[in-house]
Design an enzyme around this catalytic site. Structure first.
Site, PDB file in Angstrom:
ATOM      1  N   ASP A 165      -4.573   1.420  11.691  1.00  0.00           N
ATOM      2  CA  ASP A 165      -5.114   0.631  10.617  1.00  0.00           C
ATOM      3  C   ASP A 165      -6.649   0.687  10.925  1.00  0.00           C
ATOM      4  O   ASP A 165      -7.256   0.146  10.137  1.00  0.00           O
ATOM      5  CB  ASP A 165      -4.587  -1.077  11.003  1.00  0.00           C
ATOM      6  CG  ASP A 165      -3.461  -1.283  10.223  1.00  0.00           C
ATOM      7  OD1 ASP A 165      -2.937  -0.331   9.504  1.00  0.00           O
ATOM      8  OD2 ASP A 165      -2.800  -2.308  10.480  1.00  0.00           O
ATOM      9  N   CYS A 211       0.875  -1.412  -0.227  1.00  0.00           N
ATOM     10  CA  CYS A 211      -0.193   0.029  -0.132  1.00  0.00           C
ATOM     11  C   CYS A 211       0.746   1.486  -0.057  1.00  0.00           C
ATOM     12  O   CYS A 211       1.952   1.404   0.645  1.00  0.00           O
ATOM     13  CB  CYS A 211      -0.975   0.009   1.214  1.00  0.00           C
ATOM     14  SG  CYS A 211      -2.395  -1.154   1.152  1.00  0.00           S
ATOM     15  N   ARG A 226       7.095   5.283   4.770  1.00  0.00           N
ATOM     16  CA  ARG A 226       7.222   4.227   5.730  1.00  0.00           C
ATOM     17  C   ARG A 226       8.927   3.780   5.432  1.00  0.00           C
ATOM     18  O   ARG A 226       9.206   2.667   5.181  1.00  0.00           O
ATOM     19  CB  ARG A 226       6.354   2.842   5.302  1.00  0.00           C
ATOM     20  CG  ARG A 226       5.642   2.272   6.308  1.00  0.00           C
ATOM     21  CD  ARG A 226       5.037   1.081   6.006  1.00  0.00           C
ATOM     22  NE  ARG A 226       3.711   0.912   6.475  1.00  0.00           N
ATOM     23  CZ  ARG A 226       2.975  -0.114   6.356  1.00  0.00           C
ATOM     24  NH1 ARG A 226       3.207  -0.898   5.419  1.00  0.00           N
ATOM     25  NH2 ARG A 226       1.815  -0.080   6.857  1.00  0.00           N
TER      26      ARG A 226
END
Length: 419
Positions: free
Chosen positions: A306, A116, A121
């Site tokens: 999340d 994703c 990140r």
């Protein structure tokens, strides 16, 4: 290509059992590389991300057999320490194979992970920790060439941020290292403990000292074991959101309720009635939610990033206003334009999203740009008037097992169609 076609407005009700945890299965599959002998893993979900991890293991020489939700893995005869670039790009969590390969073979050659696009990140925390364990790392044209010439050496490592992936990589690498590793400011997510429990079942020596310190005493060899993976706390929370947004009533079973404590407050404040024991939960939603206040994502035991997108989907039909502050990833509001296509009233400035609840959402064609944002669109579609087409299902299939079948059993009008 496939899409989910949802006709909203049905109150969901019934009982649903929660699948195995994706975020626990993936690092445990990497950990299976360390075991010389057969590893039997139960409660492995049928997900494309799990398939991607299995393909990486096979490419390294592991022998794997699946029997429904059980994976049988034998990594006794690893044949390479190189992971193909295409396999690495299939999911973000592929970087967790770095620590496992270094522990097993003393070297690893791989590229930056895919998955994703929810932000940079960066893996700098992972690489810094590996260097502190005695690993030499060279970066060439997007590839990482990593060698522990003298083996993994125990060290005291302090993470600048309690990164889940970096914590997993340190645990995996240090488990088969020489001496003691003390990891400070480690991630505290339940999936971390599940990984440690698995490795300890294989003969590792991993201890938790306080809330965020992990001690790993290296061992020379790990053996096989039989192990149960925990159920998925984000999936459990997602089904709660599906019940809440539709004014439904649901029994959610087979998961550790303690792991979703950080999200229970928003359901309680939204008017839901919740009764639970250790492994199941009953939720009864009001006709219309009155969710409000500020939701700030934080590392566990804070509110999980999340679940930010599914929670936002719930808040779009609340009687009140909800403010979201995303502190973990900088590109995790990609679902907002899609929710607005369905009539949601959301404004975003930087890391802050303000959601003014509306009485009704309406059906639209919407596009899933990532896993959690994609499932948020499905949740919104369950409450929307008319027909919603959710396209680009590859992201949703990474984390939700047979989502349309499960929702249909709960009373949703939802089908997967080819277009």
């Amino acid at each position: 290509m496939e899409k989910l076609v949802v006709y909203g407005g049905k109150k969901l009700s019934g009982t649903i059992s929660v699948q195995g945890s994706k975020n626990s299965t993936l690092p445990i599959l990497a950990g299976a590389l360390l075991a010389q002998g057969e590893v039997v893993l139960h409660n492995c979900p049928l997900l494309t991300d799990v398939n991607a991890a299995v393909n990486i293991l096979k490419s390294l020489g592991s022998r794997i057999k699946r029997e429904n939700n059980t994976l049988i893995i034998d990594s006794t005869n690893i044949t390479t320490s190189v992971i193909d670039e295409n396999l690495m790009h299939e999911m973000r969590s592929s970087i967790v194979f770095l620590g496992a390969l270094l522990a097993r073979t003393g070297k690893a050659e791989l590229s930056a992970p895919g998955g994703c696009e929810i932000g940079l990140r960066p893996i700098d925390l992972h690489l810094k920790a590996m260097r502190e364990l005695g690993v030499e790392i060279n970066e060439e044209k997007g590839n990482l060439l990593c060698v522990a010439k003298n083996g993994i050496k125990g060290a005291e490592i302090t993470l600048a941020f309690p990164s889940v992936g970096a914590t997993e990589n340190v645990i995996l690498a240090a488990t088969a290292g020489e001496g003691r590793t003390i990891l400070i400011n480690a991630a505290r997510e339940p999936e971390i403990k599940n990984l440690a429990d698995f490795l300890n079942s294989c003969g590792a020596k991993i201890y938790f000292a306080g809330e965020s310190t992990i001690i790993i005493d290296g061992v020379k060899k790990l053996h096989g074991c039989e192990f149960n993976i925990i159920s998925d706390r984000i999936v459990a929370s997602t089904y709660m959101a599906a019940a809440a947004i539709t004014g439904g009533e649901m029994e959610i079973t087979n998961f550790p309720v303690r792991d979703i404590q950080p999200v229970l407050d928003i359901f309680n404040s939204g008017g839901c009635i919740i009764n639970s024991d250790e492994t199941s939960l009953h939720i009864k939603a009001p006709e219309r939610l009155h969710l409000s206040g500020t939701i700030r994502t934080m590392p566990f035991p804070g509110f999980p990033t999340d679940f930010q997108a599914p929670a936002m989907a719930m808040s779009t039909v609340s009687e009140l206003t909800t403010i979201f502050i995303e502190t973990i990833f900088e590109s995790r509001y990609k679902h907002v334009p899609q929710l607005k296509r369905m009539g949601a009233d959301i404004s975003v400035e930087g890391t802050v999203a303000v959601v003014q609840g509306v009485k009704k959402l309406h059906g639209a064609t919407v596009y899933a740009e990532d896993l959690r944002g994609g499932i948020a669109l499905v949740i919104a579609a369950l409450a929307a008037e008319g027909k919603t087409d959710v396209i680009n299902l590859k992201h949703i299939d990474r984390g939700y097992e047979k989502i349309e079948d499960n929702l249909r059993r709960l009373g949703a009008e939802i089908n997967r169609e080819v277009y």
